[in-house]
Design a protein around this motif. Structure first.
Motif, PDB file in Angstrom:
ATOM      1  N   PRO A 149      49.553  39.166  35.316  1.00 26.56           N
ATOM      2  CA  PRO A 149      48.653  39.355  36.452  1.00 26.56           C
ATOM      3  C   PRO A 149      49.400  39.209  37.771  1.00 26.56           C
ATOM      4  O   PRO A 149      50.418  38.533  37.866  1.00 26.56           O
ATOM      5  CB  PRO A 149      47.609  38.255  36.305  1.00 26.56           C
ATOM      6  N   SER A 150      48.846  39.826  38.774  1.00 23.41           N
ATOM      7  CA  SER A 150      49.475  39.764  40.094  1.00 23.41           C
ATOM      8  C   SER A 150      49.215  38.395  40.719  1.00 23.41           C
ATOM      9  O   SER A 150      48.397  37.613  40.268  1.00 23.41           O
ATOM     10  CB  SER A 150      48.913  40.873  40.987  1.00 23.41           C
ATOM     11  N   VAL A 151      49.923  38.140  41.816  1.00 21.36           N
ATOM     12  CA  VAL A 151      49.788  36.882  42.547  1.00 21.36           C
ATOM     13  C   VAL A 151      48.356  36.715  43.047  1.00 21.36           C
ATOM     14  O   VAL A 151      47.786  35.616  43.002  1.00 21.36           O
ATOM     15  CB  VAL A 151      50.801  36.830  43.720  1.00 21.36           C
ATOM     16  N   THR A 152      47.749  37.797  43.497  1.00 17.76           N
ATOM     17  CA  THR A 152      46.376  37.690  43.996  1.00 17.76           C
ATOM     18  C   THR A 152      45.409  37.317  42.873  1.00 17.76           C
ATOM     19  O   THR A 152      44.454  36.581  43.094  1.00 17.76           O
ATOM     20  CB  THR A 152      45.921  39.001  44.652  1.00 17.76           C
ATOM     21  N   ASP A 153      45.684  37.829  41.641  1.00 23.23           N
ATOM     22  CA  ASP A 153      44.848  37.434  40.503  1.00 23.23           C
ATOM     23  C   ASP A 153      44.983  35.933  40.231  1.00 23.23           C
ATOM     24  O   ASP A 153      44.006  35.253  39.940  1.00 23.23           O
ATOM     25  CB  ASP A 153      45.231  38.220  39.248  1.00 23.23           C
ATOM     26  N   LEU A 211      42.919  36.203  34.147  1.00 28.56           N
ATOM     27  CA  LEU A 211      44.346  36.229  33.821  1.00 28.56           C
ATOM     28  C   LEU A 211      44.670  37.349  32.832  1.00 28.56           C
ATOM     29  O   LEU A 211      45.821  37.701  32.655  1.00 28.56           O
ATOM     30  CB  LEU A 211      44.778  34.874  33.259  1.00 28.56           C
ATOM     31  N   GLY A 212      43.666  37.873  32.162  1.00 34.06           N
ATOM     32  CA  GLY A 212      43.871  39.031  31.283  1.00 34.06           C
ATOM     33  C   GLY A 212      44.190  38.624  29.865  1.00 34.06           C
ATOM     34  O   GLY A 212      44.722  37.552  29.618  1.00 34.06           O
TER      35      GLY A 212
END
Length: 181
Positions: free
Chosen positions: A40-44, A32-33
């Protein structure tokens, strides 16, 4: 001791499951960073959720496996215990009163195909004392052991046998049917 060992095995597997869940949670948080970075992007997110679900399922499977393993060990232990007691439970010590000449016989029957070892047969009189000349002994008994016939003067009350089964366990069997390990 065996119960402690079984409980320890379950505890170790549970701790491994918790450790895997923790590692998976940390991987998800890293995906998630850190704070201050862009969202974060949807894919993350999908990847992080997938990893979390996978970690939960893995942990659940490990817990289930630990409990199943523990149950199987307990069932096997109970099965072995039952088999071990089976031979000794079939041994019969018999006192027969009212034979010809007013005699009383004391005998032992081993109806199993397995031998018993170091058999000592004790006869008890009405005063609770072991009758003189006891025990009647036999190193190996397969089938019937004829024992002895006593005259009325001995006032035979009961008898018991001390023996070792084919598994090496010592037992006491009474003419009343009681079995002691």
């Amino acid at each position: 001791m065996k119960k402690f060992h079984r409980d320890a095995s379950t505890l170790v597997l549970t701790l491994i499951s918790v450790l895997l869940l923790t590692v998976s949670a940390l991987i998800c948080l890293k995906a998630l960073g850190p704070h201050g970075e862009p969202m974060p992007s949807v894919t993350d997110w999908i990847s992080a959720v997938g990893q979390a679900v996978g970690a939960l399922l893995t942990g659940g499977a490990l817990i289930y496996a630990a409990r199943t393993y523990s149950k199987q060990r307990q069932d096997r232990h109970e099965e072995l215990e039952q088999k071990r007691q089976e031979q000794a439970g079939k041994i019969i010590v018999r006192v027969k009163h009212g034979l010809p000449d007013d005699r009383t016989s004391v005998s032992l029957t081993n109806p199993t195909n397995l031998p018993i070892f170091k058999m000592n047969l004790y006869t008890i009189d009405d005063d609770g004392q072991v009758i003189e000349g006891q025990p009647l002994s036999e190193e190996v008994v397969v089938g019937d052991y004829p024992g002895h016939a006593y005259t009325q003067r001995y006032r035979v009350h009961s008898a018991y046998a001390v023996f070792t089964d084919s598994g090496g366990v010592a037992w006491i069997r009474t003419s009343k049917g009681t079995l002691f390990e």
